[in-house]
Enzyme design. Sequence first.
Site, short mmCIF file in Angstrom:
data_model
loop_
_atom_site.label_atom_id
_atom_site.label_comp_id
_atom_site.label_asym_id
_atom_site.label_seq_id
_atom_site.Cartn_x
_atom_site.Cartn_y
_atom_site.Cartn_z
N ASP A 10 0.87 -1.11 0.00
CA ASP A 10 0.01 0.04 0.07
C ASP A 10 0.95 1.27 -0.02
O ASP A 10 2.08 1.07 0.35
CB ASP A 10 -0.96 -0.08 1.44
CG ASP A 10 -1.99 1.07 1.30
OD1 ASP A 10 -2.07 1.71 0.15
OD2 ASP A 10 -2.38 1.53 2.24
N SER A 11 0.31 2.50 -0.37
CA SER A 11 1.24 3.59 -0.25
C SER A 11 1.21 3.98 1.07
O SER A 11 1.96 4.73 1.41
CB SER A 11 0.36 4.64 -1.18
OG SER A 11 -0.91 4.75 -0.78
N CYS A 74 -3.87 -1.14 -2.44
CA CYS A 74 -3.86 0.53 -2.71
C CYS A 74 -4.90 0.69 -4.06
O CYS A 74 -4.45 0.19 -5.17
CB CYS A 74 -2.35 0.70 -2.98
SG CYS A 74 -2.21 2.50 -3.51
N GLU A 151 -8.61 8.46 10.46
CA GLU A 151 -7.18 8.63 11.19
C GLU A 151 -7.21 9.39 12.44
O GLU A 151 -6.61 9.64 13.18
CB GLU A 151 -6.38 9.38 9.99
CG GLU A 151 -6.09 8.55 8.99
CD GLU A 151 -4.97 8.56 8.12
OE1 GLU A 151 -4.33 9.71 8.08
OE2 GLU A 151 -4.74 7.92 6.99
N CYS A 189 -12.13 2.32 -0.79
CA CYS A 189 -10.88 2.84 -0.12
C CYS A 189 -10.77 1.89 1.22
O CYS A 189 -11.52 1.30 1.82
CB CYS A 189 -11.36 4.24 0.21
SG CYS A 189 -10.06 4.82 1.33
N HIS A 191 -9.40 2.58 3.90
CA HIS A 191 -9.86 3.18 5.33
C HIS A 191 -11.41 2.80 5.73
O HIS A 191 -11.36 2.81 6.88
CB HIS A 191 -9.56 4.61 5.34
CG HIS A 191 -8.37 5.13 5.59
ND1 HIS A 191 -7.32 4.74 4.65
CD2 HIS A 191 -7.62 5.85 6.43
CE1 HIS A 191 -5.93 5.26 5.09
NE2 HIS A 191 -6.44 5.96 6.27
#
Lengths: 281, 281
Positions: A10-11, A74, A151, A189, A191
Amino acid sequence: MSSGVIGVFDSGFGGLTVLKALMAQLPEARFVFLGDTARLPYGSKSQRTIARYAAESAQFLVEQQGAEFLVIACNTASALALDAIKESVTVPVLGVIEPGAAGAAKSSTSRDVMVIATEATVASHAYAAACRARGLRGVEKACPLLVPLVEEGWIDHPVTEEVVRIYLKELLQEARQSGQNPDTLVLGCTHYPLLRVVFDRVLLQLTGPSGVQVIDSAEATAAMAAEQIGARTGHAPGSHLPGAGPRIQCFATDSVEKFERLGSRFLGLPVGRVQLVDLGG
Amino acid sequence: MSSGVIGVFDSGFGGLTVLKALMAQLPEARFVFLGDTARLPYGSKSQRTIARYAAESAQFLVEQQGAEFLVIACNTASALALDAIKESVTVPVLGVIEPGAAGAAKSSTSRDVMVIATEATVASHAYAAACRARGLRGVEKACPLLVPLVEEGWIDHPVTEEVVRIYLKELLQEARQSGQNPDTLVLGCTHYPLLRVVFDRVLLQLTGPSGVQVIDSAEATAAMAAEQIGARTGHAPGSHLPGAGPRIQCFATDSVEKFERLGSRFLGLPVGRVQLVDLGG
């Protein structure tokens, strides 16, 4: 597959949700995860640059860490660099977009699906193309507030629920205005799986109990990886992979502090010591 | 100052709020603005890397664009690279942190101030140090949701107001638990001036009409730049700067689309055509 190591790239560290799903699908496999945190976000970079970064990362996992199967966890790299990655290594490579679209195709009876993702993923229209290739109509929406909310740790939080409600209302409205009747939402995504409970609750409010099914592309990718590995080895997924060494080893290309701090939230268990690795500029 | 050009540098386009304030303070000056958008975010990079990027950007503005005064409209670069920038060019350089702290020192009678900024700026503790140097006590708080909310365009929006209320309540509570009685809030991020009306409204609710004064470090920086330029030239600020050529010229190091689309919101007027410039990797 002699060493039985699966590489996950992943990035950043969002792809740890894909690793979590892979660990559940392949309970005996060992994993090496690389987050190219020094060079994120990929989303604002050119296709050529992303392809170079992703290929370098893939080569690290295969050539230096012995990965025999690669999962590109990603969305941006899967959308823009999957061919470049496949050309740069000799092992099988699976991105997150095809499994997400395949999961939507399996789930949808109306053939109308919705996709939410980051701005970069939506701008690539990779999910829309993958859906179209399966005879699905799709509407896509960028939801740029969701990654920062996750986050910040505002997971089951009234502000997050309100933001999700606003985004999903707009998306449903757009779909209906195009004459569509979506019955499936793809989380495009890495997340977003952390907000699964919020999506389910808001969708129940907006569309009722038989309204919209959520497809988590992390889970869909893990299921497809397990199938492909099983098909290659002729064994039940996971059973061919020896349990020697630690179950997972995580690498990052920049400050590992945020990775270690937030990563366990995505993985659902401690990420352990994250090793710093230099892939160059 | 023969050519009378002022260079303004940011890692992105948030610094356009500083340019806006400079244009108001120096109505006859000409400006060149550089957003190093290809290499943002600076906040997640090492001090050495940030210093190199910022010095290269400063040299572009001075050597190639003829800037005779530089404003570093980027909190991260001001916090971590101001000395490196000063060493790399021969013109006067002003960052945003010293003016913000000076504005707080002028405003505060309790000598207790609060600073809100991005995670990277708070982690540098540059505002806390600058406040301490002026005999102020300060509490700092990272507010990572505010930049994405501004970039989503949710400026005067109920979700943004609720997020601001949560952040400011936590910060006031932290200050009071440390025995402080803050009467000043420093906006330590170039995106935050766009939320000025929200900060004012929430502070009025939380602390009453004589409660907390807001110091916008963009405005404070522009005022200090005007003073310094006036002192250097012996003229009233702006009056020495000829109006030849366009009033502003913006440069960016990556895709100019987002810059052009969002920039006018920050500048308060169209940014014009943004020129792409390559500063290397």
